[in-house]
Design a protein around this motif. Structure first.
Motif, PDB file in Angstrom:
ATOM      1  N   ARG A   1      60.366  13.372 -35.245  1.00 24.67           N
ATOM      2  CA  ARG A   1      60.540  14.208 -34.038  1.00 24.67           C
ATOM      3  C   ARG A   1      59.656  13.767 -32.855  1.00 24.67           C
ATOM      4  NH1 ARG A   1      61.516  20.235 -35.197  1.00 24.67           N
ATOM      5  NH2 ARG A   1      62.303  20.111 -37.392  1.00 24.67           N
ATOM      6  N   GLY A   2      60.146  13.463 -31.818  1.00 26.12           N
ATOM      7  CA  GLY A   2      59.393  13.264 -30.670  1.00 26.12           C
ATOM      8  C   GLY A   2      58.568  11.744 -30.741  1.00 26.12           C
ATOM      9  N   LEU A   3      59.608  10.572 -31.401  1.00 26.98           N
ATOM     10  CA  LEU A   3      59.023   9.416 -31.656  1.00 26.98           C
ATOM     11  C   LEU A   3      58.627   8.778 -30.359  1.00 26.98           C
ATOM     12  CD1 LEU A   3      60.395   7.830 -34.651  1.00 26.98           C
ATOM     13  CD2 LEU A   3      57.850   8.648 -34.303  1.00 26.98           C
ATOM     14  N   GLU A   4      57.157   8.326 -30.153  1.00 27.87           N
ATOM     15  CA  GLU A   4      56.997   7.374 -29.040  1.00 27.87           C
ATOM     16  C   GLU A   4      56.456   6.060 -29.585  1.00 27.87           C
ATOM     17  OE1 GLU A   4      55.278   8.916 -25.486  1.00 27.87           O
ATOM     18  OE2 GLU A   4      56.037  11.023 -25.827  1.00 27.87           O
ATOM     19  N   ALA A   5      56.959   5.021 -29.202  1.00 29.51           N
ATOM     20  CA  ALA A   5      56.411   3.812 -29.909  1.00 29.51           C
ATOM     21  C   ALA A   5      56.551   2.669 -28.960  1.00 29.51           C
ATOM     22  CB  ALA A   5      57.010   3.521 -31.192  1.00 29.51           C
ATOM     23  N   GLY A   6      56.018   1.522 -29.159  1.00 27.14           N
ATOM     24  CA  GLY A   6      56.285   0.426 -28.179  1.00 27.14           C
ATOM     25  C   GLY A   6      55.390  -0.758 -28.566  1.00 27.14           C
TER      26      GLY A   6
ATOM     27  N   LEU B   1      60.093   3.457 -27.275  1.00 23.87           N
ATOM     28  CA  LEU B   1      60.545   4.752 -27.517  1.00 23.87           C
ATOM     29  C   LEU B   1      60.233   5.933 -26.763  1.00 23.87           C
ATOM     30  CD1 LEU B   1      61.069   4.624 -31.559  1.00 23.87           C
ATOM     31  CD2 LEU B   1      62.655   3.786 -29.827  1.00 23.87           C
ATOM     32  N   PHE B   2      60.976   6.699 -26.288  1.00 17.25           N
ATOM     33  CA  PHE B   2      60.294   7.932 -25.400  1.00 17.25           C
ATOM     34  C   PHE B   2      60.643   9.256 -26.122  1.00 17.25           C
ATOM     35  CE2 PHE B   2      60.604   4.359 -22.765  1.00 17.25           C
ATOM     36  CZ  PHE B   2      59.615   4.127 -21.864  1.00 17.25           C
ATOM     37  N   GLY B   3      60.447   9.546 -27.062  1.00 21.50           N
ATOM     38  CA  GLY B   3      60.941  10.989 -27.801  1.00 21.50           C
ATOM     39  C   GLY B   3      62.046  10.843 -28.497  1.00 21.50           C
ATOM     40  N   VAL B   4      62.191   9.952 -29.434  1.00 20.31           N
ATOM     41  CA  VAL B   4      63.193  10.078 -30.468  1.00 20.31           C
ATOM     42  C   VAL B   4      63.284  10.954 -31.457  1.00 20.31           C
ATOM     43  CG1 VAL B   4      64.546   8.577 -32.020  1.00 20.31           C
ATOM     44  CG2 VAL B   4      63.890   7.734 -29.654  1.00 20.31           C
TER      45      VAL B   4
ATOM     46  N   ALA C   1      72.871  -0.373 -26.776  1.00 26.37           N
ATOM     47  CA  ALA C   1      72.818  -1.760 -26.257  1.00 26.37           C
ATOM     48  C   ALA C   1      71.401  -2.515 -26.579  1.00 26.37           C
ATOM     49  CB  ALA C   1      72.741  -1.691 -24.622  1.00 26.37           C
ATOM     50  N   ASN C   2      71.387  -3.888 -26.222  1.00 22.52           N
ATOM     51  CA  ASN C   2      70.414  -4.567 -26.666  1.00 22.52           C
ATOM     52  C   ASN C   2      68.896  -4.033 -25.889  1.00 22.52           C
ATOM     53  OD1 ASN C   2      71.435  -6.510 -28.389  1.00 22.52           O
ATOM     54  ND2 ASN C   2      72.003  -7.766 -26.565  1.00 22.52           N
ATOM     55  N   GLY C   3      68.175  -3.765 -26.612  1.00 23.37           N
ATOM     56  CA  GLY C   3      66.535  -3.454 -25.688  1.00 23.37           C
ATOM     57  C   GLY C   3      66.746  -1.863 -25.775  1.00 23.37           C
ATOM     58  N   SER C   4      67.615  -1.200 -26.554  1.00 28.63           N
ATOM     59  CA  SER C   4      67.599   0.311 -26.198  1.00 28.63           C
ATOM     60  C   SER C   4      66.568   0.873 -27.109  1.00 28.63           C
ATOM     61  CB  SER C   4      69.171   0.672 -26.453  1.00 28.63           C
ATOM     62  OG  SER C   4      69.594   0.377 -27.802  1.00 28.63           O
ATOM     63  N   GLY C   5      66.196   0.153 -28.328  1.00 36.12           N
ATOM     64  CA  GLY C   5      65.034   0.699 -28.911  1.00 36.12           C
ATOM     65  C   GLY C   5      65.495   0.967 -30.610  1.00 36.12           C
ATOM     66  N   LYS C   6      66.672   0.376 -31.038  1.00 36.22           N
ATOM     67  CA  LYS C   6      67.125   0.595 -32.097  1.00 36.22           C
ATOM     68  C   LYS C   6      66.245  -0.013 -33.364  1.00 36.22           C
ATOM     69  CE  LYS C   6      71.200  -1.516 -31.753  1.00 36.22           C
ATOM     70  NZ  LYS C   6      71.148  -2.337 -30.418  1.00 36.22           N
ATOM     71  N   SER C   7      65.997  -1.230 -33.189  1.00 39.24           N
ATOM     72  CA  SER C   7      65.059  -1.843 -34.189  1.00 39.24           C
ATOM     73  C   SER C   7      63.529  -1.408 -34.031  1.00 39.24           C
ATOM     74  CB  SER C   7      64.988  -3.240 -33.752  1.00 39.24           C
ATOM     75  OG  SER C   7      66.246  -4.094 -34.329  1.00 39.24           O
ATOM     76  N   THR C   8      63.231  -0.873 -33.042  1.00 37.43           N
ATOM     77  CA  THR C   8      62.025  -0.337 -32.879  1.00 37.43           C
ATOM     78  C   THR C   8      61.726   0.831 -33.599  1.00 37.43           C
ATOM     79  OG1 THR C   8      61.601  -1.435 -30.782  1.00 37.43           O
ATOM     80  CG2 THR C   8      60.026   0.413 -31.303  1.00 37.43           C
TER      81      THR C   8
ATOM     82  N   ARG D   1      66.061   6.650 -25.581  1.00 36.87           N
ATOM     83  CA  ARG D   1      66.280   7.927 -25.765  1.00 36.87           C
ATOM     84  C   ARG D   1      67.470   8.236 -26.402  1.00 36.87           C
ATOM     85  NH1 ARG D   1      63.655   7.318 -20.857  1.00 36.87           N
ATOM     86  NH2 ARG D   1      61.776   8.728 -20.580  1.00 36.87           N
ATOM     87  N   VAL D   2      67.447   9.142 -27.208  1.00 41.73           N
ATOM     88  CA  VAL D   2      69.076   9.596 -27.790  1.00 41.73           C
ATOM     89  C   VAL D   2      69.727  10.235 -26.738  1.00 41.73           C
ATOM     90  CG1 VAL D   2      70.077  10.620 -29.518  1.00 41.73           C
ATOM     91  CG2 VAL D   2      67.882   9.834 -30.048  1.00 41.73           C
ATOM     92  N   THR D   3      71.133   9.584 -26.141  1.00 44.92           N
ATOM     93  CA  THR D   3      71.716   9.964 -25.358  1.00 44.92           C
ATOM     94  C   THR D   3      72.877  10.874 -25.872  1.00 44.92           C
ATOM     95  OG1 THR D   3      72.839   8.011 -25.090  1.00 44.92           O
ATOM     96  CG2 THR D   3      71.295   8.357 -23.567  1.00 44.92           C
ATOM     97  N   GLN D   4      73.288  10.639 -27.200  1.00 43.18           N
ATOM     98  CA  GLN D   4      74.384  11.297 -27.717  1.00 43.18           C
ATOM     99  C   GLN D   4      74.358  11.186 -29.001  1.00 43.18           C
ATOM    100  OE1 GLN D   4      78.202   9.545 -26.561  1.00 43.18           O
ATOM    101  NE2 GLN D   4      79.510  10.599 -27.992  1.00 43.18           N
ATOM    102  N   ARG D   5      74.747  12.263 -29.966  1.00 40.52           N
ATOM    103  CA  ARG D   5      74.679  12.506 -31.354  1.00 40.52           C
ATOM    104  C   ARG D   5      75.916  12.933 -31.743  1.00 40.52           C
ATOM    105  NH1 ARG D   5      69.572  13.540 -33.242  1.00 40.52           N
ATOM    106  NH2 ARG D   5      68.324  13.551 -31.390  1.00 40.52           N
ATOM    107  N   GLN D   6      76.631  12.664 -32.804  1.00 41.35           N
ATOM    108  CA  GLN D   6      78.101  12.960 -33.194  1.00 41.35           C
ATOM    109  C   GLN D   6      78.263  12.843 -34.737  1.00 41.35           C
ATOM    110  OE1 GLN D   6      81.199  11.619 -30.754  1.00 41.35           O
ATOM    111  NE2 GLN D   6      82.651  12.573 -32.264  1.00 41.35           N
ATOM    112  N   ASP D   7      78.504  14.073 -35.126  1.00 42.85           N
ATOM    113  CA  ASP D   7      78.934  14.074 -36.510  1.00 42.85           C
ATOM    114  C   ASP D   7      80.327  13.393 -36.859  1.00 42.85           C
ATOM    115  OD1 ASP D   7      79.848  14.699 -39.132  1.00 42.85           O
ATOM    116  OD2 ASP D   7      77.960  16.116 -39.259  1.00 42.85           O
TER     117      ASP D   7
END
Lengths: 318, 241
Positions: B14-19, B26-29, B44-51, B218-224
């Motif tokens: 919750r609310g992960l911020e990192a860099g 990451l701004f609150g994932v 996209a590249n640089g969106s923070g997935k690997s981080t 930031r998480v912009t969309q989530r879907q099951d």
């Protein structure tokens, strides 16, 4: 590989075969053999850090000096018999190892680590020179003749037997360490530190452990130095000495326990062989080192490994 | 509350911020993984997935936020401790031991968690016959696809409860992409929970239970997508546009 296990037991014949040696050697030759034995732990400890852990740490001469001074000071100032100073010398070496390993924990690597660890050795030399009341300063100190269980080791032959026991002990213990979880962790860190951490290996702890074990073994070598030479001076632990110790593991074989033993023997014996060519000794010695590194980059141990699998280091396979 | 923040999750962040020094990534994932669930991170590249993955495995220390794994707080713990709890990462660079053999790489995978090492290794060799043929080969001499198999096999040696895969198909030949996809599907059948970062959207959607789209940390969309397939075009649009 049960057959190999049996053949490896044959390694025990080596120290046994050496037992009658003092009967055949004069005092000087026996001294040279003792010098070889002394360089075995010095090489082993160095090799654990540089060869097995894979860090460019050149503080070996510091551990060596600390060991020698610990034995020297305990024997001369406090009258402790030499054999009781061996373990403290090793422990002080381990302590120095931990101190030298601290930059590595801060992420210092490669040339930077090399230079910082070199500086550590030089810093200790400065201490030996300045701390006159304890170390005797630049002139060093004369260590009383070594004694074991109340017996004084009067001849080189006497020292030989004690040294042989110490060397066998250090070889066997280091072999155990390298074949244990510890050794596997060292190997993983050497090959890929990040991956080692990703596999759950607490890399900091194992880096420190390798330094501590290296320092311990080399410190015991230092204690042997005090007993063998009888005189401990700062000049004995300078950069030239460090290069010699580095030659031991390079010529013997980086990361190879057997290599440390062979390297110690060859590097100590070679100058004696070259004595016949007076004036060319250093040149020939240098050529020998260059030749080994050029043609046998994994050292003389790799040559033996090609001859028979029994000489192959087996640090990983259980 | 988003459904993936409900209790009884394997992992809840919750609310992960990192860099990295000077740059927040990451701004609150918020992210959760249920047992045996496969969550895919898109972006996209640089969106923070690997981080995000590196924060879960402990290689990046979060600046803020919490990560609970099986009820215990693990945010900010060192990687080796997180590994021991059962979160195992296969990084993008695969991070193998290049000078060691396939077998030794696998064995080192079990270093921290122990277990019946030989049995585990044989199990991996059964799942990856290609590795069994090459068990004594040095890893540096293998193709990218084979190395990826070693990396996944080694991760399995740690008996993971949660497997983090960073671009498992990255830089691989199409044949290997198929093979890796089959392997991941097999892991899913074995009920290993996974968080996967994947650029190959087709592959990602074929294995995911749910996906999250990250954008600028930031998480912009989530879907099951268990109920129905998502529209690939739609997703591409929301990632890049």
């Amino acid at each position: 590989m049960p057959r190999l296990r049996v053949t490896r037991r044959l390694f025990w014949l080596v120290p046994l075969a050496l037992l009658p040696l003092p009967l055949y050697l004069d005092q000087y030759r026996q001294y040279v053999v003792n010098l070889m034995l002394m360089y075995v732990p010095v090489g082993i400890g160095f090799n654990v850090v540089v060869g097995n852990l894979g860090l460019l740490a050149f503080s070996n001469v510091a551990f060596f000096g600390i060991g020698a001074y610990t034995s020297g000071v305990l024997a001369l100032k406090l009258g402790v018999p030499w054999w009781l100073t061996i373990l403290p010398a090793g422990l002080m070496g381990a302590l120095a190892g931990c101190a030298a390993g601290i930059p590595a924990l801060r992420g210092v690597r490669l040339f930077y680590l090399a230079i910082m660890t070199l500086a550590f050795g030089e810093l200790l030399r400065w201490v030996y020179i300045r701390w006159v009341p304890v170390t005797g300063g630049s002139f060093g100190m004369s260590v009383p003749p070594p004694s074991v269980f109340g017996w004084t080791l009067e001849t080189e032959g006497h020292k030989f037997y004690v040294f042989l026991v110490l060397v066998v002990l250090m070889v066997v213990l280091t072999d155990r360490v390298l074949r244990s979880r510890f050794g596997r962790a060292f190997m993983a860190i050497k090959d890929n530190e990040l991956a080692a951490a990703a596999m759950g290996i607490p890399t900091d702890r194992y880096i420190l452990l390798a330094f501590a074990w290296g320092g311990f073994v080399v410190g015991i070598g230092g204690s042997m130095y005090a007993a063998l030479v009888g005189h401990v001076t700062p000049i004995a632990f300078d950069l030239t000495e460090l290069i010699l110790e580095f030659a031991v593991i390079m010529v013997g074989g980086l990361g190879s326990l057997l290599g440390s033993v062979i390297g110690a023997a060859v590097i100590t014996a070679a100058p004696e062989f070259f004595r016949e060519w007076l004036g060319f000794q250093e040149l020939l010695f240098g050529l020998l080192i260059i030749a080994v590194i050029l043609f046998l980059p994994r050292g003389l141990a790799s040559l033996l490994a090609r001859l028979h699998p029994v000489f192959v280091d087996r640090y990983y396979r259980d | 509350m988003p459904e993936d923040l409900l209790p009884n999750q394997l992992l809840t962040a919750r609310g992960l911020e990192a860099g990295y020094p000077g740059k927040q990534i990451l701004f609150g994932v918020d992210l959760a993984v249920a047992p045996a669930e496969v969550v895919v991170l898109l972006g996209a590249n640089g969106s923070g997935k690997s981080t995000a993955l590196n924060t879960l495995s402990g290689f990046v220390r979060p600046w803020a936020g919490s990560i609970r794994f099986e009820g215990a707080e693990i945010a900010g713990r060192p990687p080796h401790r997180i590994f021991r709890r059962g979160i195992v990462q296969v990084s993008q660079a695969r991070d193998l031991f290049p000078d060691l053999t396939v077998e030794d790489n696998l064995r080192l995978g079990a270093w921290a968690r122990g277990g019946a090492v030989d049995a585990l290794a044989e199990d991996v060799f059964r799942s990856f016959p290609r590795l069994a043929e090459r068990r004594r080969q040095m890893v540096r001499l293998m193709s990218g696809g084979e190395q990826q198999m070693v990396a996944i096999g080694r991760a399995l040696m740690g008996r993971p409860k949660l497997l983090l895969l960073d671009e498992p198909s990255g830089g691989l030949a199409p044949v290997f992409v198929k093979e890796i996809a089959a392997i991941i599907a097999e892991l899913k059948r074995r009920a290993i929970a996974m968080v996967i970062v994947e650029q190959n959207i087709k592959l990602a959607l074929s294995i995911a239970d749910r996906f999250l789209i990250l954008r600028d940390g930031r998480v912009t969309q989530r879907q099951d997508i268990r109920a129905g397939a998502a529209d690939e075009q739609d997703i591409v649009r929301s990632i890049y546009l």
